[in-house]
Scaffold this active site. Sequence first.
Site, PDB file in Angstrom:
ATOM      1  N   GLU B  62       0.871  -1.325  -0.044  1.00 50.10           N
ATOM      2  CA  GLU B  62      -0.089  -0.025   0.052  1.00 50.10           C
ATOM      3  C   GLU B  62       0.569   1.252  -0.134  1.00 50.10           C
ATOM      4  OE1 GLU B  62      -3.350   0.514  -0.327  1.00 50.10           O
ATOM      5  OE2 GLU B  62      -3.939  -1.673  -0.222  1.00 50.10           O
ATOM      6  N   GLU B  66       0.713   4.150  -2.912  1.00 48.31           N
ATOM      7  CA  GLU B  66      -0.159   5.306  -2.539  1.00 48.31           C
ATOM      8  C   GLU B  66       1.040   6.539  -2.399  1.00 48.31           C
ATOM      9  OE1 GLU B  66      -2.613   4.852   0.539  1.00 48.31           O
ATOM     10  OE2 GLU B  66      -4.166   3.667  -0.683  1.00 48.31           O
ATOM     11  N   GLU B 115      -2.801  11.855  -4.177  1.00 50.17           N
ATOM     12  CA  GLU B 115      -1.922  13.017  -3.888  1.00 50.17           C
ATOM     13  C   GLU B 115      -1.308  12.816  -2.557  1.00 50.17           C
ATOM     14  OE1 GLU B 115      -2.315  17.785  -3.438  1.00 50.17           O
ATOM     15  OE2 GLU B 115      -3.983  16.592  -3.843  1.00 50.17           O
TER      16      GLU B 115
END
Lengths: 228, 228
Positions: B62, B66, B115
């Site tokens: 993750e 991300e 973002e």
Amino acid sequence: MAYQYEYPRPALTVDCVVFGFDGDGLQVLLIRRGIEPFLGAWALPGGFVHMDEDLPEAARRELEEETGLHDVFLEQLATFGTPGRDPRGRVVSVAYVALVRPDQHPATGDTDASEAAWFPCGELPGLAFDHPLILEAALERLRGKIRYQPVGFELLPKRFTLSQIQALYEAILGRPIDKRNFRKKLLAFDFLVPLEEFTSGSHRPARLHRFDRRKYEALVRRGFLFEL
Amino acid sequence: MAYQYEYPRPALTVDCVVFGFDGDGLQVLLIRRGIEPFLGAWALPGGFVHMDEDLPEAARRELEEETGLHDVFLEQLATFGTPGRDPRGRVVSVAYVALVRPDQHPATGDTDASEAAWFPCGELPGLAFDHPLILEAALERLRGKIRYQPVGFELLPKRFTLSQIQALYEAILGRPIDKRNFRKKLLAFDFLVPLEEFTSGSHRPARLHRFDRRKYEALVRRGFLFEL
DNA sequence: TTGACTTAGTGTGAAAGTGACACTTACGTG
DNA sequence: CACGTAAGTGTCACTTTCACACTAAGTCAA
């Protein structure tokens, strides 16, 4: 087969490492498994988390169901989730450490469905699942915890002798401690209250003490270090 | 709706508190959520655990997905599972703490879908879910960890000045430290190697150092205490 | 009743560690 | 070349730590 999800989900359990102190060595409370897998093997008390209960709640419920213990000190240890740790499939377990005082101990083997028994830390039987790993982590945690806060509150009876608390520290740390230095240091914290009661037995009576909970908690909040 | 179980199961996620140090203050890496719930809010990077991956693996995956971060120091923090912490239903999250060096930092906001941005620890935006709680626990852990092992290895660049490591300690502990005493104590451990390189800038150049990984790890295994 | 046994309880001194404290060095800049 | 700024360095008072040995008070058995 009533519950369906878009993606697969691991099952979630809690397991408890329950430590006790019998005045001599550190003990762990285990239960004998009554169902497969590992039927008949010794294991940490624990079980599946219900959908509407918080994790510590689940740990307390399982502890009560399987050992009869209630109102114990409970602290989250870590979560174990390696695939393959449970032969039934993917099971993730949140492990807790529980500390119980002798006066809270259940009599060994007195619970209804399952059999529970105390084992000295050094003489553990083979354990189910990855429970040896969890136990090792719990011991490590206890040894670490004892350095910055006395765990005596949770493991000793309400009234205790200084020799008892020293024996507890020696049991956890696994080495002898100098009596005079230990007492000096311990008493300097000023959270022990000497009582006018003494043990009786076959030797010189020892003065009993109790914890001053307020002073102790104030110290813990301020953060203190108790090295030996 | 392909997966069915006899009993209901919570969903399982991982979340990462990523700490960085920019030479001045402690920073946390957050992502802006691209989906409901909390669409558009800042949150800890994290996501659902796959059925065949271990928990740290899930956290690393993750994190990479991300934020683009990989090969970072990762340590389990705790598991958060209070019913109601996620509006989608029962979701239990295993939280990890990650420490990253400046040379590993992704440029702020450069990942594709989501973002990501660094925030100084003191100026965090409102966070989704119970992430403020997780972050608080992570900070507490970091402050505790720093007492018995230098975290500089994971947060500082490979070569650093003594002033930098002192600034890091001051940032984490939140108080000033005496320069001479700090250096004396730190150097006494003998796991820093002075280099023949110096910073250049508009002041007196500072000698660069690096960690001696072998000596450091030997010390950690033996257990040492680094109080300030 | 007394002597043997066992655990409780107590102080000192040497050594190490902690913490407060101020000035000089070396570079860049204007 | 003077000024600004951060780097780097030692001492001393005080506190903490650690090693160490005997006396006190009870039980029990001969």
